[in-house]
Design an enzyme around this catalytic site. Structure first.
Site, PDB file in Angstrom:
ATOM      1  N   CYS A   1      -2.873   0.977   9.699  1.00  0.00           N
ATOM      2  CA  CYS A   1      -3.863  -0.050   9.277  1.00  0.00           C
ATOM      3  C   CYS A   1      -4.842  -0.398  10.390  1.00  0.00           C
ATOM      4  O   CYS A   1      -5.938  -0.902  10.105  1.00  0.00           O
ATOM      5  CB  CYS A   1      -3.184  -1.358   8.909  1.00  0.00           C
ATOM      6  SG  CYS A   1      -1.597  -1.211   8.155  1.00  0.00           S
TER       7      CYS A   1
ATOM      8  N   HIS B   1       0.843  -1.193   0.000  1.00  0.00           N
ATOM      9  CA  HIS B   1       0.000   0.000   0.000  1.00  0.00           C
ATOM     10  C   HIS B   1       0.884   1.250   0.000  1.00  0.00           C
ATOM     11  O   HIS B   1       2.011   1.209   0.512  1.00  0.00           O
ATOM     12  CB  HIS B   1      -0.862   0.071   1.272  1.00  0.00           C
ATOM     13  CG  HIS B   1      -1.961  -0.934   1.339  1.00  0.00           C
ATOM     14  ND1 HIS B   1      -2.158  -1.743   2.438  1.00  0.00           N
ATOM     15  CD2 HIS B   1      -2.939  -1.236   0.460  1.00  0.00           C
ATOM     16  CE1 HIS B   1      -3.222  -2.509   2.227  1.00  0.00           C
ATOM     17  NE2 HIS B   1      -3.706  -2.232   1.036  1.00  0.00           N
TER      18      HIS B   1
END
Ligand code: CIR
Length: 247
Positions: free
Chosen positions: A242, A157
């Site tokens: 996250c 990511h």
């Protein structure tokens, strides 16, 4: 400031990872690390709601990927990994008080690919997030500018390599992404790649343990640093941002 987190299921031992972790994930330790993370946010003045885990969803603790929230608006995502799509249901319910938009196919987007710096969203186009996902983000937040960046295949990511430090600076892993991609913000480079993903809240920041250089860099910026061990999360390719959605 409020935040949404989600507990670690026993099935976290089978969370997605680019390489099978060796040694395997220790779920009890992951839960202890998660608890320390929730406590760290609390110490920075954040009121945290922890949603229950769902055993059918091994990656559900990585709640960031399921929604992008700014101001009173939320975009419930369509995560890039099919095994993660059902994670959004419980999160959407928890966001019900906001102006909630829902992403539809063929768009995909993981919140880990979205870095907000003030009214700019930098969006990583990655194995998880496609152009239609970035366009849907722009439509849901018309008062923000969306800048799409290509994320190299070696990076899961966008925020695996960087994270926001307030509205005007970004902490970036040295050698990961070209700093010039981030127009209009200060770049703070760290050679400690695993610590480039940190959670900044007000004048405090939660940072991965074992990164003394990054800690010193952030303290020099006047930030109060709280370290949290991320070892078990990293085995599932996860980091600190996250684990929460900041509201
Ligand atoms: C996944 O591969 O989707 C999870 N095992 C890790 C997600 C980490 N999320 C994030 O960086 N925002």
């Amino acid at each position: 400031m409020r935040a949404l987190c989600r507990a670690v299921p026993s099935s976290f031992a089978h969370a997605l990872s680019a390489a099978p972790p060796d040694p395997p994930i220790d779920v009890a330790l992951a839960r202890a690390q998660h608890a320390a993370y929730v406590a760290a946010l609390g110490a920075l003045g954040v009121a945290v709601t922890v949603l229950p885990a769902d055993e059918a969803l091994p990656d559900c603790t990585f709640v960031e990927d399921t929604a992008v929230v700014a101001g009173g608006t939320a975009l419930v995502t369509r995560p890039g990994a099919p095994s993660r799509r059902a994670e959004v249901t419980a999160v959407a319910a928890a966001l019900a008080g906001l102006d909630v938009h829902v992403m539809e196919a063929p768009a995909t987007l993981d919140g880990g690919d979205v870095l907000r710096a003030g009214r700019t969203f930098f969006v990583g186009l990655s194995a998880r997030t496609n152009r239609a996902g970035a366009d849907r983000l722009a439509a849901a937040f018309p008062d923000h500018r969306v800048i799409a960046l290509e994320v190299p295949p070696s990076v899961l990511h966008l925020k695996s390599a960087c994270s926001p430090l307030g509205d005007e600076a970004i902490l970036l892993a040295e050698g990961s992404l070209d700093p010039h991609l981030f127009r209009g913000v200060d770049i703070v480079s760290t050679p400690e790649a695993h610590a480039a993903n940190a959670v900044a809240v007000g004048n405090g920041v939660v940072v991965a343990a074992g990164a003394p250089g990054t800690r010193a860099l952030l303290e020099r910026r006047g930030l109060r640093v709280i370290e949290v061990d991320t070892g078990e999360m990293r085995k599932a390719d996860g980091a600190l941002t996250c684990l929460s959605i900041l509201l």
